[in-house]
Design an enzyme around this catalytic site. Structure first.
Site, PDB file in Angstrom:
ATOM      1  N   GLU A  30       0.864  -1.175   0.000  1.00  0.00           N
ATOM      2  CA  GLU A  30       0.000   0.000   0.000  1.00  0.00           C
ATOM      3  C   GLU A  30       0.898   1.221   0.000  1.00  0.00           C
ATOM      4  O   GLU A  30       1.912   1.248   0.697  1.00  0.00           O
ATOM      5  CB  GLU A  30      -0.897  -0.011   1.233  1.00  0.00           C
ATOM      6  CG  GLU A  30      -1.957   1.057   1.192  1.00  0.00           C
ATOM      7  CD  GLU A  30      -2.940   0.897   2.334  1.00  0.00           C
ATOM      8  OE1 GLU A  30      -3.956   0.213   2.140  1.00  0.00           O
ATOM      9  OE2 GLU A  30      -2.664   1.448   3.405  1.00  0.00           O
TER      10      GLU A  30
ATOM     11  N   TYR B  30       6.851  -0.133  -9.058  1.00  0.00           N
ATOM     12  CA  TYR B  30       5.955  -1.224  -8.673  1.00  0.00           C
ATOM     13  C   TYR B  30       5.176  -1.755  -9.874  1.00  0.00           C
ATOM     14  O   TYR B  30       5.032  -2.960 -10.049  1.00  0.00           O
ATOM     15  CB  TYR B  30       5.001  -0.775  -7.570  1.00  0.00           C
ATOM     16  CG  TYR B  30       5.685  -0.410  -6.277  1.00  0.00           C
ATOM     17  CD1 TYR B  30       6.722  -1.184  -5.768  1.00  0.00           C
ATOM     18  CD2 TYR B  30       5.305   0.709  -5.565  1.00  0.00           C
ATOM     19  CE1 TYR B  30       7.353  -0.855  -4.586  1.00  0.00           C
ATOM     20  CE2 TYR B  30       5.927   1.056  -4.371  1.00  0.00           C
ATOM     21  CZ  TYR B  30       6.958   0.272  -3.893  1.00  0.00           C
ATOM     22  OH  TYR B  30       7.570   0.604  -2.718  1.00  0.00           O
TER      23      TYR B  30
END
Length: 147
Positions: free
Chosen positions: A103, A114
């Site tokens: 997160e 990512y």
């Protein structure tokens, strides 16, 4: 090196890697407490005798959650973050995890990394983070399948 030495290395990276305006860096006690739980693990990326970066992750039921990923600004764009993500994926694979989770705050520049590594958005927490100007920002949850 003893684990306390590793925590020293992690804290030194943390002091340089996170913008203090966002309050995202953990203090030493938080890192130590996480590691005492027994389901947390860390990995270091070394640049000679210096620590270039680290990750801290938590094992869950069929999942490994990336809690922190930090690279010293002097070592950014040198492949250390990718190396750490590869190490994390290998760690998760050894534990038969089905996916990686993370997160991050909306607007975090690491989002590109990512996504390149195969993480995809699976959810959003509206107004979860407070920004330096007092406004609120979303938390974005990502997952990367491992099977």
């Amino acid at each position: 090196m003893q684990p306390d030495d590793h925590i020293d290395l992690m804290m030194a990276v943390m002091a340089t890697a996170f913008d203090p305006a966002f309050g995202e860096a953990w203090n030493r006690r938080q890192v130590e407490d996480a590691l005492l739980l027994g389901n947390c693990h860390y990995g270091l990326a070394m640049a000679g005798v210096n620590c270039a970066g680290f990750y801290l992750a938590r094992n869950g039921f069929g999942e490994v959650e990336l809690l922190l990923l930090a690279v010293n600004p002097l070592h950014r764009r040198s492949g250390y973050a990718r190396q750490l993500l590869q190490d994390l994926a290998a760690f998760a694979h050894e534990r038969n995890a089905e996916r990686l989770l993370l997160e991050m705050r909306d607007g975090n520049p690491a989002e590109h990394l990512y996504r390149q590594f195969g993480f995809e958005v699976i959810g959003t927490r509206k107004n979860y983070y407070q920004r330096p100007d007092g406004s609120r920002g979303d938390a974005i949850t990502f997952a990367k399948p491992l099977v």
